[in-house]
Design a protein around this motif. Structure first.
Motif, short mmCIF file in Angstrom:
data_model
loop_
_atom_site.label_atom_id
_atom_site.label_comp_id
_atom_site.label_asym_id
_atom_site.label_seq_id
_atom_site.Cartn_x
_atom_site.Cartn_y
_atom_site.Cartn_z
N PHE A 1 15.69 -1.31 -3.85
CA PHE A 1 14.29 -1.64 -4.11
C PHE A 1 13.48 -1.52 -2.84
N ASP A 2 12.33 -0.85 -2.93
CA ASP A 2 11.31 -1.00 -1.91
C ASP A 2 10.73 -2.40 -2.11
N LEU A 3 10.02 -2.91 -1.11
CA LEU A 3 9.48 -4.28 -1.24
C LEU A 3 7.99 -4.28 -1.63
N TYR B 1 -2.45 -6.65 0.34
CA TYR B 1 -2.70 -7.35 1.61
C TYR B 1 -2.65 -6.37 2.78
N HIS B 2 -1.70 -5.41 2.71
CA HIS B 2 -1.68 -4.37 3.76
C HIS B 2 -3.03 -3.65 3.75
N PHE B 3 -3.49 -3.29 2.56
CA PHE B 3 -4.75 -2.56 2.45
C PHE B 3 -5.91 -3.37 3.04
N ALA C 1 -5.88 -5.78 5.23
CA ALA C 1 -5.77 -5.93 6.69
C ALA C 1 -6.12 -4.62 7.41
N TRP C 2 -5.68 -3.49 6.87
CA TRP C 2 -6.03 -2.20 7.49
C TRP C 2 -7.53 -1.91 7.34
N GLN C 3 -8.06 -2.28 6.18
CA GLN C 3 -9.48 -2.00 5.94
C GLN C 3 -10.36 -2.77 6.93
N GLU D 1 -1.76 7.20 1.41
CA GLU D 1 -0.96 7.84 2.47
C GLU D 1 -0.26 6.83 3.36
N LEU D 2 -0.79 5.62 3.38
CA LEU D 2 -0.21 4.58 4.24
C LEU D 2 0.96 3.86 3.57
N LYS D 3 1.01 3.94 2.25
CA LYS D 3 2.07 3.21 1.54
C LYS D 3 3.44 3.74 1.95
N GLY D 4 4.32 2.83 2.27
CA GLY D 4 5.70 3.22 2.59
C GLY D 4 5.91 3.64 4.03
N VAL D 5 4.85 3.91 4.76
CA VAL D 5 5.04 4.38 6.14
C VAL D 5 4.94 3.20 7.12
N SER D 6 5.48 3.38 8.31
CA SER D 6 5.57 2.27 9.26
C SER D 6 4.19 1.84 9.75
N ARG E 1 2.82 4.31 12.40
CA ARG E 1 2.37 5.57 11.77
C ARG E 1 1.08 5.33 10.97
N SER E 2 0.97 4.17 10.34
CA SER E 2 -0.25 3.85 9.58
C SER E 2 -1.47 3.87 10.50
N LEU E 3 -1.31 3.25 11.68
CA LEU E 3 -2.44 3.23 12.62
C LEU E 3 -2.80 4.65 13.04
N ASP F 1 -3.52 -10.52 10.84
CA ASP F 1 -4.31 -10.64 9.59
C ASP F 1 -3.40 -10.58 8.37
N TYR F 2 -2.41 -9.66 8.41
CA TYR F 2 -1.48 -9.52 7.28
C TYR F 2 -0.65 -10.81 7.10
N LEU F 3 -0.17 -11.36 8.23
CA LEU F 3 0.64 -12.58 8.16
C LEU F 3 -0.15 -13.75 7.57
N GLY G 1 15.30 -1.52 0.62
CA GLY G 1 15.02 -0.40 1.54
C GLY G 1 13.54 -0.37 1.82
N SER G 2 13.12 -1.12 2.84
CA SER G 2 11.68 -1.28 3.08
C SER G 2 11.32 -0.89 4.50
N ALA G 3 10.11 -0.36 4.68
CA ALA G 3 9.62 -0.02 6.02
C ALA G 3 9.10 -1.24 6.76
N SER G 4 8.97 -2.34 6.04
CA SER G 4 8.30 -3.51 6.65
C SER G 4 9.20 -4.30 7.58
N LYS G 5 8.60 -4.73 8.69
CA LYS G 5 9.31 -5.64 9.61
C LYS G 5 9.18 -7.08 9.15
N ASN G 6 8.38 -7.29 8.11
CA ASN G 6 8.18 -8.65 7.58
C ASN G 6 8.96 -8.88 6.29
N ALA G 7 9.91 -8.00 5.98
CA ALA G 7 10.57 -8.03 4.67
C ALA G 7 11.36 -9.33 4.42
C1 BG6 Z 1 5.66 -0.67 3.92
C2 BG6 Z 1 4.24 -0.71 3.40
O1 BG6 Z 1 6.51 -1.27 2.99
O2 BG6 Z 1 5.75 -1.38 5.15
C3 BG6 Z 1 3.27 -0.19 4.45
O3 BG6 Z 1 4.15 0.10 2.23
C4 BG6 Z 1 3.46 -0.99 5.74
O4 BG6 Z 1 1.96 -0.31 3.95
C5 BG6 Z 1 4.91 -0.89 6.20
O5 BG6 Z 1 2.61 -0.48 6.76
C6 BG6 Z 1 5.18 -1.69 7.47
O6 BG6 Z 1 5.03 -3.05 7.20
P1 BG6 Z 1 4.92 -4.18 8.29
O7 BG6 Z 1 5.01 -5.45 7.48
O8 BG6 Z 1 6.09 -4.01 9.21
O9 BG6 Z 1 3.62 -4.00 8.99
#
Ligand code: BG6
Ligand code: MG
Length: 218
Positions: free
Chosen positions: A8-10, A20-22, A24-26, A43-48, A51-53, A79-81, A113-119
């Motif tokens: 699962f992606d998160l 919330y990601h949206f 905070a980025w907005q 385009e930002l979904k799923g990417v680190s 890379r989003s910045l 902001d995301y936290l 399987g998530s790109a997030s460091k907050n998973a």
């Molecule tokens: C992905 C999100 O799961 O995690 C992205 O789809 C996000 O939008 C990325 O930028 C990184 O997340 P975080 O929590 O480490 O900033």
């Protein structure tokens, strides 16, 4: 029958944190004078985070110092936290809990399987951590989706071959990554956006147990 791994992606699959990601980025994009729309956000979904910045700065087409970039990355995460601090089980997306339970009852592996460091803190907050046999997140990988590294690591941790892995993803990058890894890709969201997914459903309410049964027998 071989045991399968359901990866699962998160964000946007298990919990509705994509919003919330949206937000905070907005906020950041506004502050630095970049026009940032929900379409850009796909385009930002799923990417680190890094890379989003880069993608956002690319929209504004301007150069910035590493110091500024570090400051903005920090600010976005603060902001995301603030958003995720208030999260609880009510933010689990519909029918996700039931799907996880069904898979567990059928004695299959469940991985993240998530790109997030907050998973991890998010899974703890919504009380789903106990379902996972393996967790691979943004702290573990060097190459972000669409690179398949995050899913390959997850498959490896549970000892399941790629073709016996099923990936649930809401991002184009994640679907690409699953396909590159030769895993079964299941899009959660809009099929006109997740065109490359092997199967696509608007959400887990549309995935019935007979479909999962079919995947188990595949
Ligand atoms: C992905 C999100 O799961 O995690 C992205 O789809 C996000 O939008 C990325 O930028 C990184 O997340 P975080 O929590 O480490 O900033
Ligand atoms: Mg996602």
């Amino acid at each position: 029958m071989n045991k399968k791994a359901f990866i699962f992606d998160l964000d946007g699959v298990i919990v509705d944190t994509a919003k919330y990601h949206f937000l905070a980025w907005q906020k950041l994009a506004e502050e630095i004078g970049v026009d940032f729309t929900p379409e850009h956000n796909e385009e930002l979904k799923g990417v680190s985070r890094v890379r989003s910045l880069e993608i956002i700065l690319g929209l504004g087409n301007f150069q910035s110092s590493q110091e500024d970039k570090d400051k903005w990355l920090h600010q976005k995460n603060v902001d995301y936290l603030a958003y995720i601090k208030k999260m609880d089980e009510s933010e689990i997306l519909p029918a996700v809990y039931e799907t996880l339970t069904f898979i567990k009852e059928h004695n299959q592996f469940i991985a993240l399987g998530s790109a997030s460091k907050n998973a991890r803190p998010i899974l703890e907050k919504v009380k789903l951590l106990h379902f996972f046999d393996a967790i691979v997140d943004g702290n573990d990988v060097t190459n972000a989706k669409p690179d398949p590294e995050v899913f390959l690591q997850a498959a490896n941790l549970v000892g399941v071959s790629n073709e016996n892995c099923i990936v649930f993803e809401d991002s184009q990058a994640g679907i690409k990554a699953a396909n590159i890894a030769n895993m079964t890709s299941i899009g959660i969201g809009d099929a006109s956006i997740l065109k490359e997914a092997r199967y696509c459903f608007p959400n887990f309410l549309h995935i019935d147990s007979s479909f999962i049964d079919t995947l188990l027998k595949d």
